[in-house]
Design a protein around this motif. Structure first.
Motif, PDB file in Angstrom:
ATOM      1  N   TYR B 236       1.755  -8.064 -11.724  1.00 20.56           N
ATOM      2  CA  TYR B 236       1.172  -6.657 -12.922  1.00 20.56           C
ATOM      3  C   TYR B 236       0.940  -7.938 -14.374  1.00 20.56           C
ATOM      4  O   TYR B 236      -0.003  -7.856 -15.426  1.00 20.56           O
ATOM      5  N   ASP B 237       2.500  -8.302 -14.849  1.00 24.72           N
ATOM      6  CA  ASP B 237       1.935  -9.032 -15.492  1.00 24.72           C
ATOM      7  C   ASP B 237       2.147 -10.369 -16.450  1.00 24.72           C
ATOM      8  O   ASP B 237       3.014 -10.981 -17.874  1.00 24.72           O
ATOM      9  N   HIS B 309      -7.293  -5.971 -13.672  1.00 25.33           N
ATOM     10  CA  HIS B 309      -8.132  -4.736 -12.789  1.00 25.33           C
ATOM     11  C   HIS B 309      -9.366  -4.892 -11.663  1.00 25.33           C
ATOM     12  O   HIS B 309      -8.362  -4.670 -10.357  1.00 25.33           O
ATOM     13  N   ARG B 313      -8.083  -4.029  -7.586  1.00 23.71           N
ATOM     14  CA  ARG B 313      -8.784  -3.252  -6.905  1.00 23.71           C
ATOM     15  C   ARG B 313      -9.433  -4.323  -5.272  1.00 23.71           C
ATOM     16  O   ARG B 313      -9.257  -3.768  -4.162  1.00 23.71           O
ATOM     17  N   TRP B 317      -5.476  -2.291  -4.148  1.00 20.14           N
ATOM     18  CA  TRP B 317      -5.488  -0.525  -4.138  1.00 20.14           C
ATOM     19  C   TRP B 317      -6.857  -0.038  -3.243  1.00 20.14           C
ATOM     20  O   TRP B 317      -6.543   0.577  -2.935  1.00 20.14           O
TER      21      TRP B 317
END
Ligand SMILES: Cc1cc2nc3c(=O)[nH]c(=O)nc-3n(C[C@H](O)[C@H](O)[C@H](O)COP(=O)(O)OP(=O)(O)OC[C@H]3O[C@@H](n4cnc5c(N)ncnc54)[C@H](O)[C@@H]3O)c2cc1C
Ligand code: SF4
Ligand code: SF4
Ligand code: FES
Lengths: 291, 361
Positions: B236-237, B309, B313, B317
């Motif tokens: 994420y980072d 994002h 996905r 996700w």
């Protein structure tokens, strides 16, 4: 969004689709009351006579055909009968079209949508509601609910901040709540003018108005713009209130309101379905919701 | 196990027979000598089976447009002021979609789940129920750069009515049915000789076909698909999001090309006669204003946030939400990107980064 039946490879053959989930139902505008230069309160009723059947914190999609549709919180409590109220700020295409409507006109309504406050979980608790700016609209649904079901709740505190006295929503009601002794309502504005006799500053200043709260008995609702959220949460957590006693409502762009169009996502969460009201513990895990 | 063997000629006859009741859509070759590649394939409506290029490599655009058109009316309304008159627009046109590769069959399965879960979307489902799907298996990668094998979408045994396997060069197809409608269409007893039940030679040929196919696909990701969500959870980072997105134009071409991208916008369009329709149009999470709200706040203002994002996905996700593939490895996004941002390269780079970071304490 989880597949109901992973073995169903093809959509069920059982129903026909004479209707559309995007088709609103007709509602009549009963009253329009200007509250500020930009905000008006619309009283509506579904033409079918059906009560919306919402929970405080839920929203509807409001349509003006030819202009579009937008999400608006229901700002009245379900305890108030089949009529419901929307507080609408005119900021763009759809909201300006809504502001041109007069009593007797029709609008389209889809909803109630999303998840609001679980009022049964709130029953039996002391309540602290903190709202900022336009967010008094959704907060008011909860406030009215607590007042209408007063015997189900313990002590009740409302903190509300707006930018200036001119931007306060529901001024008459705020004045009435201020006079009742079964709710402690405190209001503050960022920028006072000569007419303003109340306090000036940011909403977190109002925390000094609160008496010692019973941490285990208190449920908190935080509703406001993203910028307010962070500062208010610091104060709430500093009070030592357990995180699963804190509800927050968040904003996102929305188009469908039913978990399809993707606009409202905060990371992997469809805010229109799981929210807009979340437990703080859930939001904490959503990086996009709190950054 | 095969259900039948059909000759090319017989297949074309049967497709023409379908045309009596259904609109036909399938891959059509477009020859443009000045383009690279000079022959490209597009899903298009056709009148006759011999217009179809069943040996197509890949279609530039995915078949999602057949089920979810780029722009479609959801409602028609009458705009007379203060009155409320509106009704749904539902399209039931019987259609046969001929020539869908396994990756795109998986993508359609995802769309099915998304539009039938929770709030069933009658606009999509009416089209889907009116659709007959003839899948065509790929004996080898359709082009460079695809990673369907890594995503485990290079084969499929469901989500279609019939699948065809091209067993040999003289265009003999092995047939497998997945629905009664498919079985009824290619019923061997209706044959004038071109369709028959398979014998043991055919089954041996089919086994060889599958063995050759397994060898034809090279892995392109450094890890199996099931490890992607864990890898993403640790990325994420990463600085790679912002670094890579520096060259992104936020044009959204990657979204439009993608068979599993289904996000949309809704807006009203007025006609001069006082009527109008509420339209659904494809939207793109890579576009600047996708998460912008009135008042100017943008919940994903930076291109790097939007790239993150999209990849989350695709790689984590959607699968967590539906149990189905969020990305089918078709590489259409890679080919569509003017800035040469590649999902498969990015996944590789992220994997490398995570490996260098060592195991988590
Ligand atoms: C759950 C929820 C509850 C809301 N409750 C209220 C309320 O009680 N009162 C009120 O005045 N406003 C509320 N809003 C904000 C309101 O939806 C926007 O102001 C409105 O969508 C602006 O639409 P527009 O067409 O006038 O503006 P435009 O700028 O022309 O917007 C075009 C479209 O973008 C989308 N959009 C733009 N801004 C927003 C936004 N802030 N949130 C969601 N979608 C947006 C909408 O689909 C809108 O139709 C709420 C938003 C959400 C998500
Ligand atoms: S993300 Fe790219 S590779 Fe994956 S399905 Fe979409 S277009 Fe194909
Ligand atoms: S196609 Fe490439 S440049 Fe365009 S939005 Fe996607 S990643 Fe960015
Ligand atoms: S608003 Fe469309 S998915 Fe939430």
């Amino acid at each position: 969004m989880r597949a109901r039946d992973p073995e169903t490879r093809r959509p069920a053959d059982t129903t026909d689709f004479p209707y559309s989930i995007y088709l609103p139902e007709a509602a009549r505008v009963l009253n329009v009351n200007p509250m500020t230069e930009l905000d008006s309160l619309f009283e509506l009723e579904l033409e079918s006579g059906r009560a919306l059947g919402h929970a405080p914190g839920q929203f509807v999609q409001v349509s003006v055909f030819g202009f579009g549709e937008c999400p608006i919180s229901i700002s009245s409590s379900p305890t108030r009968g089949p009529r419901f109220e929307l507080s609408i700020r005119r900021v763009g295409e759809v909201t300006n079209a809504l502001h041109r409507l007069r009593s007797g006109d029709s609008v389209g309504i889809r909803g109630p949508l999303g998840h609001g406050f679980d009022v049964r979980e709130l029953h039996g608790h002391d309540m602290l509601v903190i709202a900022g700016g336009c967010a008094l609209a959704p907060a008011r649904s909860l406030i009215q609910y607590v007042l209408d079901e007063r015997q189900r709740f313990g002590s009740f505190h409302v903190l509300y901040g707006a930018r200036s006295p001119n931007e306060l929503l529901f001024r008459d009601e705020l004045a009435r709540w201020g006079q009742r002794d079964d709710v402690h309502c405190h209001v503050i504005v960022d920028h006072a003018d000569e007419s303003w006799r109340g306090r000036a500053g940011v909403v977190t200043k109002l925390f000094d108005e609160l008496p010692e709260l019973d941490r285990e008995r208190t449920m908190v609702a935080v509703i406001g713009p993203p910028i307010m959220f962070r500062f208010v949460m610091l104060e709430v957590l500093a009070l030592g209130i357990p995180q699963n006693h804190v509800y927050c409502s968040i904003e996102r762009r929305m188009k469908c309101g039913i978990g399809k169009c993707g606009h409202c996502q905060a990371n992997d969460v469809y805010v229109c379905m799981e929210g807009p009201v979340f437990k703080y513990g859930r939001l904490k895990a959503l990086r996009e919701a709190i950054e | 196990m095969l259900d039948g063997i059909i000759s090319h000629q017989e297949l074309l006859r049967r497709i023409d027979a379908l045309r009596v009741e259904r609109r036909l859509i399938g891959p059509v070759a477009r020859v443009e000598p000045e383009c690279m590649p000079p022959v490209r394939y597009f899903y298009q409506p056709v009148e006759r089976a011999d217009e179809l290029a069943l040996d197509f490599t890949y279609c530039v655009q995915s078949p999602k447009a057949v089920l979810l058109p780029p722009a479609e009316p959801l409602l028609r309304f009458d705009r007379e002021s203060g009155k409320f008159r509106a009704g749904p627009v539902i399209d039931h046109t019987p259609t046969a979609l001929i020539g869908v590769h396994p990756c795109d069959v998986h993508a359609i399965e995802l769309l099915d789940a998304v539009f039938s879960n929770g709030n069933a979307d009658g606009h999509y489902l009416a089209r889907r129920r009116s659709l007959f799907i003839v899948a065509v298996d790929c004996p080898e990668p359709c082009t460079e750069g695809v990673f369907c094998r890594d995503m485990e979408t290079h084969e499929t045994d469901r989500g279609f009515d019939v699948i065809l396997y091209r067993l040999d060069a003289d265009r003999r197809y092995g047939v497998v049915f997945a629905s009664d409608a498919g079985r009824a269409w290619l019923n061997p007893s209706l044959s004038s000789g071109g369709m028959r039940t398979p014998n043991s030679d055919d089954e041996r040929t089919f086994i060889r076909y599958r063995q050759n196919k397994e060898r034809a696909f090279e892995p392109r990701l450094p890890m199996p698909r099931r490890e992607l969500p864990e890898m993403m959870a640790r990325s994420y980072d990463s600085l790679l999001w912002e670094a890579t997105a520096q060259r992104c134009y936020s044009c959204g071409s990657c979204n439009l090309a993608c068979p599993t991208c289904y996000c949309f916008d809704i807006r009203d369009e007025n006609e001069l006669n006082g009527g109008g329709c509420r339209l659904r149009e494809w939207d793109a999470c890579m576009a600047r204003d996708f998460a912008l709200v009135a008042g100017g706040h943008n919940f994903r203002a930076k291109p790097g946030q939007r790239l993150r994002h999209r990849l989350y996905r695709k790689a984590a996700w959607i699968e967590a939400q539906t149990g189905l593939h969020g990305c089918v490895g078709c590489a259409r996004c890679d080919r569509a990107c003017t800035a040469k941002i590649s999902i498969v390269e990015m996944l590789g780079q992220l994997a490398e980064e995570v490996q260098h970071a060592g195991t988590r304490p």
